[in-house]
Design an enzyme around this catalytic site. Structure first.
Site, PDB file in Angstrom:
ATOM      1  N   ILE B 153       9.302   7.629   2.779  1.00  0.00           N
ATOM      2  CA  ILE B 153       8.112   6.814   3.026  1.00  0.00           C
ATOM      3  C   ILE B 153       7.828   5.954   1.803  1.00  0.00           C
ATOM      4  O   ILE B 153       7.711   6.469   0.689  1.00  0.00           O
ATOM      5  CB  ILE B 153       6.908   7.712   3.349  1.00  0.00           C
ATOM      6  CG1 ILE B 153       7.183   8.505   4.639  1.00  0.00           C
ATOM      7  CG2 ILE B 153       5.644   6.886   3.495  1.00  0.00           C
ATOM      8  CD1 ILE B 153       6.172   9.598   4.907  1.00  0.00           C
ATOM      9  N   CYS B 154       7.718   4.647   2.033  1.00  0.00           N
ATOM     10  CA  CYS B 154       7.395   3.674   0.975  1.00  0.00           C
ATOM     11  C   CYS B 154       8.379   3.823  -0.188  1.00  0.00           C
ATOM     12  O   CYS B 154       9.584   3.700  -0.005  1.00  0.00           O
ATOM     13  CB  CYS B 154       5.939   3.845   0.554  1.00  0.00           C
ATOM     14  SG  CYS B 154       5.396   2.623  -0.635  1.00  0.00           S
ATOM     15  N   GLN B 155       7.860   4.123  -1.369  1.00  0.00           N
ATOM     16  CA  GLN B 155       8.734   4.305  -2.526  1.00  0.00           C
ATOM     17  C   GLN B 155       9.712   5.454  -2.278  1.00  0.00           C
ATOM     18  O   GLN B 155      10.871   5.395  -2.707  1.00  0.00           O
ATOM     19  CB  GLN B 155       7.861   4.607  -3.737  1.00  0.00           C
ATOM     20  CG  GLN B 155       8.538   4.531  -5.065  1.00  0.00           C
ATOM     21  CD  GLN B 155       7.555   4.845  -6.182  1.00  0.00           C
ATOM     22  OE1 GLN B 155       6.605   5.614  -5.990  1.00  0.00           O
ATOM     23  NE2 GLN B 155       7.763   4.242  -7.332  1.00  0.00           N
ATOM     24  N   GLY B 157      11.005   6.035   0.441  1.00  0.00           N
ATOM     25  CA  GLY B 157      12.057   5.446   1.259  1.00  0.00           C
ATOM     26  C   GLY B 157      13.137   4.824   0.390  1.00  0.00           C
ATOM     27  O   GLY B 157      14.337   4.918   0.693  1.00  0.00           O
ATOM     28  N   CYS B 177      10.445   4.574   6.328  1.00  0.00           N
ATOM     29  CA  CYS B 177       9.129   4.168   6.822  1.00  0.00           C
ATOM     30  C   CYS B 177       8.435   3.307   5.765  1.00  0.00           C
ATOM     31  O   CYS B 177       8.368   3.713   4.604  1.00  0.00           O
ATOM     32  CB  CYS B 177       8.261   5.384   7.117  1.00  0.00           C
ATOM     33  SG  CYS B 177       8.847   6.376   8.471  1.00  0.00           S
TER      34      CYS B 177
END
Lengths: 290, 371
Positions: B153-155, B157, B177
């Site tokens: 998720i985000c970073q 990811g 994501c």
């Protein structure tokens, strides 16, 4: 105050603080009140700032010394400063706004004496505090410039909000409560803010804020270094070096081959097998896993 | 164009006075209600889980399955460093993790913890090739699976993507994501109000970033939080005067609000060297997409990402503009690349009611097809 303890001369330090205050424009001294245009202009003019500092500093030194005249050391210093000041042409032994001594001769004479009296750290501290004041003023200016970008377009917030209240968009109904109006105003304000900031000038203004904040933090670090050294505490730099050594060792440990996946002499897969480092499974508490 | 005349009752003095009085009463009632609530009512991330690995401030949790026979392939969720992992398990009704468990997945989670000054030198390779790799080791060891599903998720990811590129033999499926991949995507497709970090990072020089990291050592959590708040300062300030009075009379909605605030205010410090790489290598130079990003002496080659990839983006994402997330399929080595747009913003995608019905079920379906 730590600075007073180091110096042993609270009155002198008050004077020094007052001098530093003198360096700051009137508005910048009150962190909650943004400086006016004249103050900003004076900051951008070293000559004016210097004059302001001298005027304020002279008065402050005189006042502080008069308060502490009962203390033998301060009395001695007063006489000393006065006599030596006359000797070098009436200049005070304070560094100028840029932190540079007025003349190398003054610095050598007074610096040597101050060091001999054990005041070396306080001289460094004074210079660092002065640099910090300037950096903080610059930081404040950079934030003001950023705010100015938004504030210059502030009338649009009211105009757009009123327009949306009076004529809502397709299918939308107008605000029915004060809270609705407030929400609409906030959304519009952010939209106008984006219009102002989402461009080259906005990006540069934000970058300037970061640069100025960085410089102010570096100046704070310098003050911390001097205080720690004077109090025989590990400095930030020393701790960071120690942390770096630890991190390097951890990386070395990571790079070292783990438990061999196959028996010695047999051909390995080139990658160690999963290591059994798991701790025993234990329930994590519902709150505050740590 | 249809135009409707606004309802102007709010502008009538009596109506305004009544609303102010009502709001004051509601706030008073809310204050009394808060006093009567038990101390643990504000707890977040309460889905039962067990700690299965610990190293420094990092913890690996395994959530207790909610179905009798969970799916075979373990799923490891990797969250960002800029916030706490509790966001995806905020409360039982808004828990991305709980949804995945209900759908039968065997879920693990890395908690990066709260880095201290001692961790200021941690770099991305320490996370990817160190902590994350060892967490994967543990899961492989426990589950007996050679490969696992990785969801970043985000970073997190970006970390997951790097891991999948460096260790493709250990990843069965990769789910990304709201993950920035093309850090210069916003140059092509500017979106007002989105991608501020992209903008100001590029306005800085590489030396500026070095000085920033050297001066601070780390990026303090409150500063990270402030940078997010400043993306919508008026909206963030107004919610306490407009949204809070609206929800204060309803215990469930009030707790929703407060738990979210609790999560928002709990920002970890961001290690300095990660910040340096994040800003210079990724935001400024876009090295990940260009195939020039190096971790632990190894180049992160996206063409090595040969496993199926699901790339989920939030349609209303402001911190990570869609242009930085979408359209990166051709850079991957995987022939099985899917993009999925979900409603909501960067966080709302995981906690919003509408997104809750879409996100976890979609990911679950995609994973089941590739089990």
């Amino acid at each position: 105050m730590i600075t007073s303890q180091i110096n042993g001369q609270g009155g002198l330090f008050e004077a020094w603080n007052a001098l530093l205050q003198g360096l700051m424009p009137q508005g910048a001294r009150q962190t909650k009140v943004p400086p006016d245009d004249a103050s900003i202009a004076s900051l951008l003019s070293p000559a004016e700032m210097f004059q302001r500092a001298l005027r304020s500093g002279e008065a402050a030194v005189a006042q502080a010394l008069s308060r502490t005249s009962s203390e033998p050391l301060s009395t001695a210093l007063e006489r000393m400063f006065s006599d030596w000041g006359k000797a070098v042409g009436g200049l005070r032994p304070w560094p100028n706004a840029a932190g540079v001594p007025f003349s190398p001769g003054v610095e050598i004479a007074f610096g040597g004496l101050a060091d001999a009296l054990g005041l070396g750290p306080s001289r460094r501290l004074a210079a660092a505090l002065q640099a910090l004041s300037v950096a903080q003023a610059e930081q404040q200016q950079s934030w003001l410039r950023l705010q100015q970008l938004v504030v210059s377009r502030w009338p649009e917030v009211a105009q757009r909000t009123i327009a949306r209240v009076v004529t809502p968009g397709d299918g939308a109904s107008g605000p029915e409560t004060v809270s609705d109006v407030l929400s609409l105003w906030a959304a519009t304000a952010d939209e106008v803010g984006h219009d102002a900031l989402h461009g080259e000038s906005g990006a540069q203004a934000m970058a300037d804020c970061i640069r100025a904040s960085t410089a102010a933090q570096a100046a704070r670090n310098e003050v911390g270094e001097i205080v720690c050294e004077a109090m025989n505490l590990p400095t930030r730099r020393e701790l960071d070096e120690a942390f770096l050594e630890i991190q390097k060792l951890k990386r070395l440990a990571r790079a070292a081959p783990a438990r061999p996946a196959v028996a010695p002499g047999q051909q390995g897969t080139g990658r160690p097998a999963p290591r059994k480092r798991a701790t025993r499974a234990k329930p994590a508490s519902a709150k505050g896993q740590r | 164009m249809t135009r409707r005349r606004a309802t102007l009752s709010w502008a009538e003095p009596l109506a305004v006075a009544r609303e102010i009085s009502d709001n004051a009463s509601r706030l008073l009632d809310g204050a009394r209600r808060l006093q009567s609530l038990p101390a643990d009512s504000m707890d977040i991330a309460t889905t039962p889980k067990d700690e299965v690995y610990a190293e420094d401030m990092v913890r690996l949790y395994r959530y207790r399955p909610l179905v009798a026979e969970p799916l075979a392939g373990p799923l490891l969720i990797v969250y960002a460093l800029v916030g706490r992992y509790q966001m995806i398990d905020l409360e039982p009704e808004r828990s991305f993790v709980r949804k995945l468990l209900e759908l039968g997945h065997d879920v693990y989670m890395v908690d990066w913890g709260l880095p201290t000054r001692a961790q200021r030198w941690l770099a991305i390779e320490d996370y990817v090739c160190g902590y994350l790799d060892r967490c994967v080791d543990v899961i492989r060891d426990r589950s007996g699976s050679q490969k696992l599903n990785l969801l970043g998720i985000c970073q997190g990811g970006v970390f997951s993507l790097c891991y999948a590129a460096l260790y493709p033999e250990r990843v069965r499926n990769l789910v990304l994501c709201v993950t920035p991949i093309d850090f210069h995507g916003d140059k092509r497709e500017a979106q007002k109000g989105a991608g501020y970090v992209n903008l100001w990072t590029r306005a800085l020089s590489a030396d500026d970033v070095d000085r920033l990291v050297d001066a601070y050592g780390w990026i303090p959590g409150p500063m990270v939080g402030l940078s997010f708040m400043l993306m919508n300062p008026a909206g963030n300030a107004a919610k306490y005067s407009s949204e809070l009075p609206r929800v204060v009379g309803d215990e469930r909605r009030l707790l929703n609000f407060l738990r979210m605030e609790r999560w928002i205010s709990d920002r970890p410090n961001h290690p300095g060297e990660v910040t340096r790489q994040w800003f210079k290598d990724l935001y400024q130079e876009n090295k990940l997409l260009r195939g020039e990003f190096v971790l632990d002496g190894r180049r992160v080659d996206l063409r090595a990402v040969s496993m199926p990839v699901l790339n989920v983006y939030a349609k209303g994402d402001l911190p990570v503009p869609n242009s930085c997330t979408r359209g990166v399929g051709p850079y991957f080595g995987s022939p099985d690349y899917t993009e999925l747009g979900v409603p909501g913003g960067h966080i709302g995608t995981f906690v919003g009611n509408k997104a809750q019905e879409i996100l976890a079920p979609s990911i679950s379906r995609w994973l089941r097809k590739r089990a």
